[in-house]
Design a protein around this motif. Sequence first.
Motif, PDB file in Angstrom:
ATOM      1  N   ASP A 296      70.698  32.370  38.082  1.00 44.18           N
ATOM      2  CA  ASP A 296      70.226  31.532  39.339  1.00 44.18           C
ATOM      3  C   ASP A 296      69.747  32.598  40.403  1.00 44.18           C
ATOM      4  O   ASP A 296      68.864  32.342  41.273  1.00 44.18           O
ATOM      5  CB  ASP A 296      71.566  30.878  39.929  1.00 44.18           C
ATOM      6  CG  ASP A 296      72.198  29.694  39.235  1.00 44.18           C
ATOM      7  OD1 ASP A 296      71.274  29.305  38.159  1.00 44.18           O
ATOM      8  OD2 ASP A 296      73.263  29.090  39.381  1.00 44.18           O
TER       9      ASP A 296
ATOM     10  N   ASN B  15      61.304  32.821  43.398  1.00 40.34           N
ATOM     11  CA  ASN B  15      61.098  31.738  44.576  1.00 40.34           C
ATOM     12  C   ASN B  15      60.670  32.497  45.867  1.00 40.34           C
ATOM     13  O   ASN B  15      59.323  32.188  46.446  1.00 40.34           O
ATOM     14  CB  ASN B  15      61.967  30.815  44.804  1.00 40.34           C
ATOM     15  CG  ASN B  15      61.583  29.723  45.679  1.00 40.34           C
ATOM     16  OD1 ASN B  15      61.211  29.785  46.939  1.00 40.34           O
ATOM     17  ND2 ASN B  15      61.291  28.464  44.859  1.00 40.34           N
TER      18      ASN B  15
ATOM     19  N   LYS C 118      62.935  33.984  31.593  1.00 40.96           N
ATOM     20  CA  LYS C 118      62.873  32.351  31.461  1.00 40.96           C
ATOM     21  C   LYS C 118      63.238  31.911  32.748  1.00 40.96           C
ATOM     22  O   LYS C 118      62.700  30.718  33.049  1.00 40.96           O
ATOM     23  CB  LYS C 118      63.579  31.845  30.334  1.00 40.96           C
ATOM     24  CG  LYS C 118      62.775  32.140  29.277  1.00 40.96           C
ATOM     25  CD  LYS C 118      63.396  31.669  27.770  1.00 40.96           C
ATOM     26  CE  LYS C 118      62.644  31.920  26.677  1.00 40.96           C
ATOM     27  NZ  LYS C 118      63.566  31.698  25.380  1.00 40.96           N
ATOM     28  N   ALA C 119      64.418  32.443  33.426  1.00 42.74           N
ATOM     29  CA  ALA C 119      65.061  31.868  34.612  1.00 42.74           C
ATOM     30  C   ALA C 119      63.879  32.250  35.753  1.00 42.74           C
ATOM     31  O   ALA C 119      63.765  31.369  36.501  1.00 42.74           O
ATOM     32  CB  ALA C 119      66.293  32.339  34.909  1.00 42.74           C
ATOM     33  N   ILE C 120      63.480  33.353  35.886  1.00 43.84           N
ATOM     34  CA  ILE C 120      62.588  33.815  36.888  1.00 43.84           C
ATOM     35  C   ILE C 120      61.269  32.860  36.742  1.00 43.84           C
ATOM     36  O   ILE C 120      60.756  32.291  37.690  1.00 43.84           O
ATOM     37  CB  ILE C 120      62.064  35.464  36.706  1.00 43.84           C
ATOM     38  CG1 ILE C 120      63.348  35.988  37.261  1.00 43.84           C
ATOM     39  CG2 ILE C 120      60.704  35.453  37.117  1.00 43.84           C
ATOM     40  CD1 ILE C 120      63.259  37.530  37.198  1.00 43.84           C
ATOM     41  N   TYR C 121      60.892  32.564  35.694  1.00 40.46           N
ATOM     42  CA  TYR C 121      59.704  31.697  35.245  1.00 40.46           C
ATOM     43  C   TYR C 121      59.983  30.328  36.058  1.00 40.46           C
ATOM     44  O   TYR C 121      59.130  29.711  36.501  1.00 40.46           O
ATOM     45  CB  TYR C 121      59.306  31.527  33.698  1.00 40.46           C
ATOM     46  CG  TYR C 121      58.281  30.582  33.443  1.00 40.46           C
ATOM     47  CD1 TYR C 121      57.031  30.935  33.639  1.00 40.46           C
ATOM     48  CD2 TYR C 121      58.453  29.299  32.724  1.00 40.46           C
ATOM     49  CE1 TYR C 121      55.725  30.152  33.333  1.00 40.46           C
ATOM     50  CE2 TYR C 121      57.497  28.338  32.720  1.00 40.46           C
ATOM     51  CZ  TYR C 121      56.180  28.941  32.893  1.00 40.46           C
ATOM     52  OH  TYR C 121      55.085  28.234  32.587  1.00 40.46           O
ATOM     53  N   GLY C 122      61.115  29.946  35.824  1.00 34.46           N
ATOM     54  CA  GLY C 122      61.874  28.358  36.326  1.00 34.46           C
ATOM     55  C   GLY C 122      61.287  28.744  37.839  1.00 34.46           C
ATOM     56  O   GLY C 122      61.509  27.394  38.294  1.00 34.46           O
ATOM     57  N   GLY C 123      61.550  29.473  38.325  1.00 32.39           N
ATOM     58  CA  GLY C 123      61.766  29.619  39.908  1.00 32.39           C
ATOM     59  C   GLY C 123      60.671  29.942  40.590  1.00 32.39           C
ATOM     60  O   GLY C 123      60.281  30.059  41.740  1.00 32.39           O
TER      61      GLY C 123
ATOM     62  N   LYS D  86      66.241  33.251  39.671  1.00 31.20           N
ATOM     63  CA  LYS D  86      65.456  32.076  39.943  1.00 31.20           C
ATOM     64  C   LYS D  86      65.052  32.191  41.444  1.00 31.20           C
ATOM     65  O   LYS D  86      63.925  32.180  41.878  1.00 31.20           O
ATOM     66  CB  LYS D  86      66.101  30.842  39.596  1.00 31.20           C
ATOM     67  CG  LYS D  86      65.262  29.798  39.687  1.00 31.20           C
ATOM     68  CD  LYS D  86      66.132  28.378  38.726  1.00 31.20           C
ATOM     69  CE  LYS D  86      65.189  27.280  39.005  1.00 31.20           C
ATOM     70  NZ  LYS D  86      66.058  26.097  38.552  1.00 31.20           N
ATOM     71  N   GLU D  87      66.090  32.461  42.304  1.00 31.46           N
ATOM     72  CA  GLU D  87      65.845  32.381  43.585  1.00 31.46           C
ATOM     73  C   GLU D  87      64.933  33.717  44.161  1.00 31.46           C
ATOM     74  O   GLU D  87      64.117  33.638  44.758  1.00 31.46           O
ATOM     75  CB  GLU D  87      67.194  32.545  44.243  1.00 31.46           C
ATOM     76  CG  GLU D  87      67.143  32.393  45.849  1.00 31.46           C
ATOM     77  CD  GLU D  87      68.495  32.976  46.728  1.00 31.46           C
ATOM     78  OE1 GLU D  87      69.429  33.099  45.894  1.00 31.46           O
ATOM     79  OE2 GLU D  87      68.373  32.836  47.786  1.00 31.46           O
TER      80      GLU D  87
END
Length: 165
Positions: free
Chosen positions: A149, A156, A19-24, A152-153
């Motif tokens: 975090d 990106n 989910k964090a990766i998806y957000g990034g 997520k980076e």
Amino acid sequence: MKALVAYYSESGNTEKLAKAIYGGINVPKKEIMPISEAISKDYDVIFVGFPVQASSVPAKVENFIKSVPEGKKLAFFVTHGSLRGGQLAISALHYAFSLALKVTVLGTFGCRGQVKPGLIDALLKNPEHKAWAIEAQSAVGHPDKADLDDGKEFANLMIAKARNL
Ligand SMILES: Cc1cc2nc3c(=O)[nH]c(=O)nc-3n(C[C@H](O)[C@H](O)[C@H](O)COP(=O)(O)O)c2cc1C
């Protein structure tokens, strides 16, 4: 560019990271789903996530990686009980690479994922699992905010890399 996050998760750690990766991921068309529902041919960039199990890739994930058509771009992410950057987790990523010979692997990300204390006690008694289970005793609380975090980076950066290939 269309991106997919396909993950396998048994106790929720890899799902949190997914989910964090998806957000990034900074593209207009993106989706996230369990690997059992994912169809790789519809996407350009696919983030494939899994828990390290017995120093390797879970069978369902192995089958998915093998099924990805030639020319796609993949990025792997894992959670594992053993130390971050340690050989015990890296061996699973090496194996994942060996399954992905006809595609481009953009990069990999790994962080620790806690194991239930009751389960660790049993695993410590099992010669096949003892080495990583010793390290996993200190993975409580992971993945934490810093791990997420970083994930997520990573996402990106992988998208930026895919755009330049
Ligand atoms: C049966 C089993 C085998 C595992 N094998 C390993 C391993 O070889 N190396 C490791 O670092 N962690 C290992 N782990 C720990 C998991 O990789 C870790 O807890 C992971 O975050 C679980 O992710 P999930 O909640 O998405 O299923 C194992 C856990 C289980 C339950």
